[in-house]
Design a protein around this motif. Structure first.
Motif, short mmCIF file in Angstrom:
data_model
loop_
_atom_site.label_atom_id
_atom_site.label_comp_id
_atom_site.label_asym_id
_atom_site.label_seq_id
_atom_site.Cartn_x
_atom_site.Cartn_y
_atom_site.Cartn_z
N SER A 159 -7.44 6.64 -94.51
CA SER A 159 -6.16 6.02 -94.85
C SER A 159 -5.13 7.07 -95.26
O SER A 159 -3.98 7.06 -94.79
CB SER A 159 -6.38 5.01 -95.99
OG SER A 159 -5.16 4.50 -96.42
N GLN A 196 -1.73 8.07 -93.06
CA GLN A 196 -0.42 7.95 -93.70
C GLN A 196 0.35 9.27 -93.62
O GLN A 196 1.55 9.29 -93.33
CB GLN A 196 -0.57 7.53 -95.16
CG GLN A 196 -0.96 6.08 -95.35
CD GLN A 196 -1.25 5.75 -96.80
OE1 GLN A 196 -0.92 6.52 -97.71
NE2 GLN A 196 -1.89 4.61 -97.04
N ALA A 216 -13.19 5.62 -95.84
CA ALA A 216 -12.04 4.73 -95.66
C ALA A 216 -10.82 5.27 -96.39
O ALA A 216 -9.69 5.25 -95.85
CB ALA A 216 -12.38 3.33 -96.16
N ARG A 217 -11.02 5.78 -97.61
CA ARG A 217 -9.90 6.33 -98.39
C ARG A 217 -9.33 7.57 -97.70
O ARG A 217 -8.10 7.71 -97.55
CB ARG A 217 -10.37 6.68 -99.80
CG ARG A 217 -9.28 7.23 -100.67
CD ARG A 217 -9.71 7.32 -102.14
NE ARG A 217 -8.64 7.89 -102.92
CZ ARG A 217 -8.68 9.09 -103.49
NH1 ARG A 217 -9.76 9.84 -103.39
NH2 ARG A 217 -7.65 9.54 -104.17
N ALA A 260 -9.17 9.28 -87.49
CA ALA A 260 -9.66 7.91 -87.36
C ALA A 260 -11.09 7.84 -86.84
O ALA A 260 -11.73 6.80 -86.91
CB ALA A 260 -8.73 7.12 -86.45
#
Length: 199
Positions: free
Chosen positions: A99, A103, A95-96, A161
């Motif tokens: 993300s 970004q 997840a980190r 993703a």
């Protein structure tokens, strides 16, 4: 005319007889056509007598020795199999990394648009020849490049993703799915390592 009708009726009767004749036979002739097992045989033995017999262990071993899988001699497959796979990330790590990756891709898109607008504005302000003779060609060339870069960044977004089915290369050739899974995992590991070393 009458002969034609008779011929047609005879043909119809012949076709009917050929098609449904077996159904109309009497009970005795039907009994003669039924497959009956012999007293010592089961129905399976009677019906499947012509099946291949089971191979002995020696015959099976010989057949296995003679078999060469199609992957043998395929350099790409051999390289793929010889690599040690990366261990999976934990849910929090993934997840980190996702993300951070998304970004960064968003920032690249924004910066790309900013640089393009800034360059066009500066050229227009500073060089009088630019709007008169060059700006249209620049717009065409940079517009095409921006579309291609946007497609690449969209693929990178999908890859990070985990939407590997949406990556253009995988859409064209589904055999690449596994290699893109590995590529994604490698990218996520590298992102985490980069940001962990920054601290």
């Amino acid at each position: 005319m009458d002969e034609n009708k008779k011929n047609q009726e005879n043909k119809k009767e012949n076709v009917f007889e050929e098609t449904f004749g077996d159904l109309l036979k009497d009970e005795e002739s039907k009994k003669n056509n039924v497959v009956m097992p012999k007293p010592n045989e089961t129905l399976e033995d009677t019906l499947f007598t012509e099946e291949a017999k089971e191979l002995t262990p020696e015959q099976m071993e010989q057949a296995a020795q003679d078999y060469i899988p199609p992957s043998i001699g395929d350099d790409k497959w051999e390289q793929f199999v010889s690599r040690t796979p990366l261990p999976p990330l934990t849910r929090d790590q993934e997840a980190r990394a996702v993300s951070i990756g998304l970004q960064e891709v968003a920032k690249i898109k924004q910066y790309m648009m900013y640089v393009h607008r800034h360059m066009m504005n500066e050229f227009t302000k500073i060089y009088s020849i630019f709007p008169l003779a060059v700006s249209k060609d620049f717009d065409e060339v940079f517009g095409k490049a921006h579309k291609e870069m946007a497609a690449i960044l969209e693929d990178v977004e999908n890859l990070v993703a985990g939407n590997i089915d949406r990556v253009e290369a995988v859409k064209a050739n589904f055999q690449l799915h596994q290699s893109y899974e590995e590529k994604r995992l490698s990218i996520l590991y590298d992102l985490l390592e980069h940001y962990n070393n920054k601290k």
